[in-house]
Design a protein around this motif. Structure first.
Motif, short mmCIF file in Angstrom:
data_model
loop_
_atom_site.label_atom_id
_atom_site.label_comp_id
_atom_site.label_asym_id
_atom_site.label_seq_id
_atom_site.Cartn_x
_atom_site.Cartn_y
_atom_site.Cartn_z
N LEU A 77 0.80 -1.22 0.00
CA LEU A 77 0.00 0.00 0.00
C LEU A 77 0.84 1.27 0.00
CD1 LEU A 77 -2.76 -1.08 2.57
CD2 LEU A 77 -2.95 -0.98 0.08
N ILE A 78 2.14 1.14 0.23
CA ILE A 78 3.00 2.33 0.23
C ILE A 78 3.17 2.83 -1.20
CG2 ILE A 78 5.34 3.18 0.65
CD1 ILE A 78 5.54 1.26 2.97
N PRO A 79 2.89 4.12 -1.43
CA PRO A 79 3.05 4.66 -2.79
C PRO A 79 4.52 4.69 -3.22
CG PRO A 79 2.61 6.43 -1.24
CD PRO A 79 2.44 5.14 -0.48
N GLY A 80 4.73 4.62 -4.52
CA GLY A 80 6.09 4.67 -5.04
C GLY A 80 6.56 3.31 -5.51
N ASP A 81 7.59 3.30 -6.32
CA ASP A 81 8.14 2.08 -6.90
C ASP A 81 9.47 1.78 -6.24
OD1 ASP A 81 8.94 -0.02 -8.40
OD2 ASP A 81 8.90 1.01 -10.34
N GLY B 92 17.48 4.53 -8.85
CA GLY B 92 17.75 5.96 -8.91
C GLY B 92 16.88 6.64 -9.96
N GLN B 93 16.69 7.91 -9.77
CA GLN B 93 15.79 8.65 -10.67
C GLN B 93 16.33 8.75 -12.09
OE1 GLN B 93 12.71 9.58 -9.80
NE2 GLN B 93 13.12 8.61 -7.81
N GLU B 94 17.64 8.64 -12.26
CA GLU B 94 18.24 8.79 -13.58
C GLU B 94 18.34 7.46 -14.33
OE1 GLU B 94 18.76 11.77 -14.65
OE2 GLU B 94 18.25 12.66 -12.70
N SER C 21 17.48 4.06 -16.45
CA SER C 21 16.61 3.82 -17.60
C SER C 21 15.47 2.90 -17.23
CB SER C 21 17.42 3.20 -18.74
OG SER C 21 17.90 1.92 -18.35
N ALA C 22 14.46 2.90 -18.04
CA ALA C 22 13.30 2.03 -17.80
C ALA C 22 13.70 0.56 -17.84
CB ALA C 22 12.21 2.32 -18.84
N GLU C 23 14.69 0.22 -18.67
CA GLU C 23 15.14 -1.16 -18.75
C GLU C 23 15.79 -1.61 -17.45
OE1 GLU C 23 15.82 -4.90 -20.24
OE2 GLU C 23 14.62 -3.26 -21.10
N THR C 24 16.59 -0.72 -16.85
CA THR C 24 17.22 -1.05 -15.57
C THR C 24 16.19 -1.25 -14.47
OG1 THR C 24 19.18 0.24 -16.19
CG2 THR C 24 18.87 -0.24 -13.85
N VAL C 25 15.20 -0.37 -14.45
CA VAL C 25 14.14 -0.48 -13.45
C VAL C 25 13.38 -1.78 -13.64
CG1 VAL C 25 11.99 0.53 -12.59
CG2 VAL C 25 13.91 2.01 -13.20
N ARG C 26 13.12 -2.15 -14.90
CA ARG C 26 12.38 -3.39 -15.18
C ARG C 26 13.18 -4.61 -14.73
NH1 ARG C 26 10.64 -1.83 -19.57
NH2 ARG C 26 12.37 -2.48 -20.92
N GLU C 27 14.49 -4.59 -14.94
CA GLU C 27 15.33 -5.71 -14.50
C GLU C 27 15.31 -5.86 -12.99
OE1 GLU C 27 19.19 -5.02 -16.04
OE2 GLU C 27 18.65 -5.46 -18.13
N ILE C 28 15.35 -4.74 -12.29
CA ILE C 28 15.31 -4.80 -10.82
C ILE C 28 13.97 -5.32 -10.33
CG2 ILE C 28 15.38 -3.39 -8.72
CD1 ILE C 28 17.39 -1.60 -10.11
N ARG C 29 12.89 -4.89 -10.97
CA ARG C 29 11.57 -5.38 -10.58
C ARG C 29 11.48 -6.89 -10.78
NH1 ARG C 29 7.36 -2.27 -9.68
NH2 ARG C 29 5.96 -3.88 -10.45
N THR C 30 12.05 -7.38 -11.87
CA THR C 30 12.02 -8.82 -12.12
C THR C 30 12.86 -9.57 -11.10
OG1 THR C 30 11.73 -8.43 -14.50
CG2 THR C 30 12.51 -10.61 -13.83
N ARG C 31 14.03 -9.03 -10.76
CA ARG C 31 14.92 -9.68 -9.80
C ARG C 31 14.28 -9.75 -8.42
NH1 ARG C 31 18.82 -7.20 -6.70
NH2 ARG C 31 18.77 -5.36 -8.03
N LEU C 32 13.55 -8.71 -8.06
CA LEU C 32 12.89 -8.67 -6.74
C LEU C 32 11.53 -9.36 -6.73
CD1 LEU C 32 13.69 -4.99 -5.69
CD2 LEU C 32 14.89 -7.06 -5.00
#
Length: 339
Positions: free
Chosen positions: A55-59, A66-68, A70-81
């Motif tokens: 329920l906590i807002p934010g990704d 980090g805010q800088e 890329s979307a690909e890096t964020v997607r990889e981290i989401r998959t790893r977690l």
């Protein structure tokens, strides 16, 4: 908590005709009820900690990358977690890991949460243990002493002074007490250390004082009222009429009957004590779970927040169960009544 029968004398409260088998069955039912209650509470705690993060807002992945990034890096981290999986699958994996003792890894330091907790739990446990001992010893002594001094409406000025003082002490939140204590004893008088636990027993003085002031005020009032009620019982008047020495009268007749209520209230106060410790540890830079929990919330390190919340919740549930068992040993009527 256990509902107790009216206070009785020092004799065995169990009916003489009750067989050992019947007493054993009562104890078995007593323990079974406590285990079921613990299990239900822990299930609710696990669900709550998992839902809290959802329920906590934010990704979290964006926070880690980090805010800088890329979307690909964020997607990889989401998959790893495993954050890209459906919520039921995430919950199933979360429970499976908990059952294996795996509390995950910190998003910030990549350190295993269990290892981080192991490094800090000793500091929190020692602080809480010292506070509990201080609260019980002072509250029992002060409560029984005040009851004996004011019994029968004697010394009304003392009762009024106590009521006023305890109300004032009980209304001050722990963070405010901590701030005032630091200003007086650490900044102004320079008599005590202001932070950390690296100066031995003297390091405990201010944190324990900040945590204990309000519980002492509340529990002393409870003990005094319970002691006044016990002193008014017929068997206590009989014991007083026998002209027993004060040590026997207070330790053998009065204290056991007051102790049951004191332990019950102490168990109920434990959650508030742990909650206050979270704040006080940060005020005094105490290297415990409370300061790590607040830091985890600030940096959105969700595995750390979940892990520490689970550990603190398990500690509260376990200690409450131990208090119930101790009550059963101190006053076996509680086992019979509860069963």
């Amino acid at each position: 908590m256990t509902q107790l029968l009216p206070a009785a004398g020092p004799e065995d409260p169990v009916t003489p005709g009750r067989s050992r088998r019947g007493t054993g069955a009562a104890w078995a039912m007593f323990v079974l009820r406590r285990l079921v209650s613990m299990a239900v509470t822990l299930v609710i705690l696990v669900i709550a900690t998992f839902a809290m993060v959802q329920l906590i807002p934010g990704d979290p992945a964006r926070r880690i990358a980090g805010q800088e990034a890329s979307a690909e890096t964020v997607r990889e981290i989401r998959t790893r977690l495993g954050l890209d999986r459906p919520v039921p699958e995430q919950f199933q994996a979360y429970v499976a890991n908990l059952l294996q003792g795996d509390l995950g890894r910190s998003f910030v330091s990549n350190q295993p949460v269990g290892e981080l907790i192991g490094q800090r739990v000793g500091a929190s446990a020692s602080l809480a243990g010292v506070c509990v001992i201080i609260v019980l010893v002072i509250s029992l002594g002060a409560g029984i002493g005040l009851a004996s001094l004011t019994y029968g409406h004697r010394r009304p000025w003392l009762e009024s002074a106590f009521q006023w003082t305890s109300s004032l002490m009980g209304s001050v939140p722990s963070f405010l007490s901590a701030t005032l204590l630091i200003f007086v004893f650490a900044v102004t008088l320079r008599a005590l250390p202001v932070s950390g636990d690296n100066q031995g027993l003297v390091s405990y003085v201010l944190p324990c004082a900040a945590l204990s002031i309000a519980p002492i005020a509340f529990l002393t009032r409870v003990v005094r009222l319970e002691a006044l009620d016990v002193l008014a019982q017929d068997y206590m008047r009989t014991a007083r009429g026998k002209r027993l020495v004060p040590r026997t009268f207070y330790l053998r007749h009065l204290l056991p009957n007051v102790l049951t209520t004191s332990l019950t209230v102490s168990g109920m106060m434990l959650a508030g004590l742990i909650g206050g410790a979270v704040v006080v540890e940060n005020v005094f830079a105490w290297p415990g779970l409370g300061s790590a929990l607040v830091k985890g919330v600030i940096v959105k390190d969700y595995p750390v927040v979940q892990g520490i919340t689970i550990v603190l919740g398990v500690a509260v549930v376990t200690i409450n169960a131990i208090v119930d068992v101790v009550l059963g040993l101190v006053d076996r009527r509680s086992v019979v009544t509860d069963s």
